[in-house]
Enzyme design. Structure first.
Site, mmCIF file in Angstrom:
data_model
loop_
_atom_site.group_PDB
_atom_site.id
_atom_site.type_symbol
_atom_site.label_atom_id
_atom_site.label_comp_id
_atom_site.label_asym_id
_atom_site.label_seq_id
_atom_site.Cartn_x
_atom_site.Cartn_y
_atom_site.Cartn_z
ATOM 1 C CG HIS A 1 11.660 24.372 21.175
ATOM 2 N ND1 HIS A 1 10.963 25.311 21.899
ATOM 3 C CD2 HIS A 1 12.301 23.610 22.083
ATOM 4 C CE1 HIS A 1 11.201 25.141 23.194
ATOM 5 N NE2 HIS A 1 11.998 24.092 23.333
ATOM 6 C CB SER B 1 2.514 16.378 27.257
ATOM 7 O OG SER B 1 1.542 17.342 26.962
ATOM 8 C CB SER C 1 -0.315 20.459 30.549
ATOM 9 O OG SER C 1 0.554 20.388 29.445
ATOM 10 C CG ASP D 1 2.718 18.887 24.359
ATOM 11 O OD1 ASP D 1 3.578 18.434 23.586
ATOM 12 O OD2 ASP D 1 2.986 19.642 25.307
HETATM 13 P P1 ADP Z 1 4.048 18.881 31.552
HETATM 14 O O1 ADP Z 1 2.909 19.071 30.602
HETATM 15 O O2 ADP Z 1 5.358 18.689 30.863
HETATM 16 O O3 ADP Z 1 3.813 17.810 32.572
HETATM 17 P P2 ADP Z 1 3.266 21.526 32.304
HETATM 18 O O4 ADP Z 1 3.902 22.587 33.147
HETATM 19 O O5 ADP Z 1 2.898 21.853 30.909
HETATM 20 O O6 ADP Z 1 4.212 20.248 32.366
HETATM 21 O O7 ADP Z 1 1.931 21.041 33.014
HETATM 22 C C1 ADP Z 1 1.953 20.653 34.369
HETATM 23 C C2 ADP Z 1 0.776 21.279 35.086
HETATM 24 O O8 ADP Z 1 -0.453 20.655 34.666
HETATM 25 C C3 ADP Z 1 0.827 21.041 36.588
HETATM 26 O O9 ADP Z 1 1.593 22.053 37.231
HETATM 27 C C4 ADP Z 1 -0.642 21.099 36.968
HETATM 28 O O10 ADP Z 1 -1.056 22.453 37.075
HETATM 29 C C5 ADP Z 1 -1.332 20.493 35.757
HETATM 30 N N1 ADP Z 1 -1.582 19.039 35.904
HETATM 31 C C6 ADP Z 1 -1.155 18.062 35.089
HETATM 32 N N2 ADP Z 1 -1.592 16.840 35.504
HETATM 33 C C7 ADP Z 1 -2.290 17.056 36.634
HETATM 34 C C8 ADP Z 1 -3.014 16.207 37.546
HETATM 35 N N3 ADP Z 1 -3.092 14.877 37.374
HETATM 36 N N4 ADP Z 1 -3.639 16.796 38.601
HETATM 37 C C9 ADP Z 1 -3.570 18.134 38.775
HETATM 38 N N5 ADP Z 1 -2.929 18.969 37.942
HETATM 39 C C10 ADP Z 1 -2.296 18.464 36.892
HETATM 40 MG MG MG Z 2 2.663 20.692 29.257
#
Ligand code: ADP
Ligand code: MG
Length: 368
Positions: free
Chosen positions: A14, A112, A114, A158
């Site tokens: 953060h 991450s 995302s 990230d």
């Molecule tokens: P984190 O980044 O910590 O994993 P986030 O909430 O920031 O969590 O991101 C997760 C989101 O990213 C999922 O809900 C989905 O919408 C998307 N996502 C990530 N990886 C994939 C994947 N391999 N296939 C489809 N969607 C994905």
């Molecule tokens: Mg994320």
């Protein structure tokens, strides 16, 4: 085929949206995308990841703008949008793409996934168009996709980690300047293991908790007359306590002390191999970060607190939640010959936890 890594934030939580410091590492778990060009102006998207598996989603590039798509599709579609807006893809000539994703990054676990899907998509689309996309621009446009298209107000941490990861190194990131400096973090050579402790639990609170924390930091910086909380030191905390309400002062104390912990952590890495007193000091910084996130910033969760306490009982040098919080994952730094005991202690405290070691890995790249 292109791929981009997930990440563990070793310390500095953060702080990125306060223009502060962080020390993350890319991990040896990647999201890969197989990509082929199209000529009909469509993005066709397929994911093999759990809840997001099939059917193929079709997104027309013409008129693509925030709000046009929903769910996971918004991550790759948002990257296409950011690359078009940023001029990396040419609206006149880019004909679209088929993109199929497979991921070894646990989704929504604070590791991450995302940024991994964004950065893999960015590299793939730029390469299909024959466009140059240096890492700094990849990180900036991937973050823009997440902020302005998906609508998550995350900082740059990230995407910078996915774009700049270095095998065997922690990245010291100054999020104000964008400077990324690798520091050797050769865990096997030091006889160390970094365990990821995925609690598999995520609390909905995070959806409002994250923007709330960010807004509180921005308000505090305005009240205290600084551009960002990065500009404060521990010497300013007395004034923060006088001029802010009790809760906001605690938020500020977390950010200011966390920036200090990052600087101390990288100075330990800079001083040589992590062993002896330096190793103990590094572990204590991780644990202090967790307590600050738990008590001052209030973004931990009962499950994260339980796995951190268990890892320490099991003999880890230090442990902390990693990522935005409200669930997700923690990390524990342990001697490799103590790792089994740490894992057993964590499983005894939270039988549903998924535990695996991670090593610092390289950045987003072209696989073949
Ligand atoms: P984190 O980044 O910590 O994993 P986030 O909430 O920031 O969590 O991101 C997760 C989101 O990213 C999922 O809900 C989905 O919408 C998307 N996502 C990530 N990886 C994939 C994947 N391999 N296939 C489809 N969607 C994905
Ligand atoms: Mg994320």
């Amino acid at each position: 085929m292109w791929a981009a890594p997930g990440r563990v934030n070793v310390i500095g939580e953060h702080t990125d949206y306060n223009q502060g410091f962080a020390a993350p590492m890319a991990i040896d778990r990647y999201t890969a995308v197989a990509a082929a060009p199209r000529s009909d102006g469509l993005l066709r998207l397929l994911s093999g990841a759990g809840a997001f598996r099939g059917p193929v989603a079709e997104v027309p590039l013409h008129g693509l703008s925030p709000g046009r798509t929903r769910g996971w599709v918004s991550y790759p579609a948002g990257v296409a949008w950011a690359l078009l807006e940023g001029g990396v893809l040419d609206r006149g000539s880019f004909g679209g793409a088929d993109l199929a994703f497979a991921s070894a990054v646990p989704v929504g676990a604070g590791l991450s996934s995302s940024a991994a899907i964004e950065c893999a998509t960015g590299l793939a689309l730029a390469a299909l168009a024959g466009a140059d996309l240096p890492p700094a621009m990849l990180a900036r446009l991937a973050q823009r996709a997440e902020n302005a298209y998906v609508g998550v107000p995350s900082g740059p941490l990230d995407q910078l980690t996915a774009a700049f990861g270095v095998a065997g190194a922690v990245l010291f990131i100054d999020t104000r300047s964008g400077a990324v400096t690798p520091y050797p973090f050769d865990l096997p050579a030091a006889g160390l293991t970094l365990l990821v402790l995925d609690t598999k639990v995520h609390h909905d609170l995070g959806a409002s908790g994250y923007p709330d924390r960010r807004a509180a930091c921005e308000r505090a910086a305005r009240t205290l007359g600084v551009p960002a909380l990065r500009d404060l030191t521990v010497a300013d905390l007395c004034r923060a306590e006088r001029e802010l309400d009790e809760q906001t002062a605690r938020r500020v104390r977390h950010v200011v002390t966390e920036d200090e912990r990052v600087l101390k952590f990288v100075s330990l890495l800079a001083a040589g191999d992590l062993s002896g007193l330096r190793l103990r000091a590094a572990g204590e910084l991780l644990t202090a970060s967790h307590l600050s996130l738990r008590d001052d910033y209030e973004v931990s969760s009962p499950e994260l607190d339980a796995v951190v306490a268990a890892a320490l009982r099991g003999g880890a040098y230090g442990a902390r939640m990693t990522g935005g919080g409200f669930g997700g994952s923690a990390i524990a730094l342990t001697a490799t010959d103590q790792a089994d005991e740490v894992a057993q202690a964590v499983l005894a405290a939270l039988p549903g936890a998924d535990i695996f070691p991670a090593v610092p890995a390289g950045s987003a790249y072209r696989v073949c």
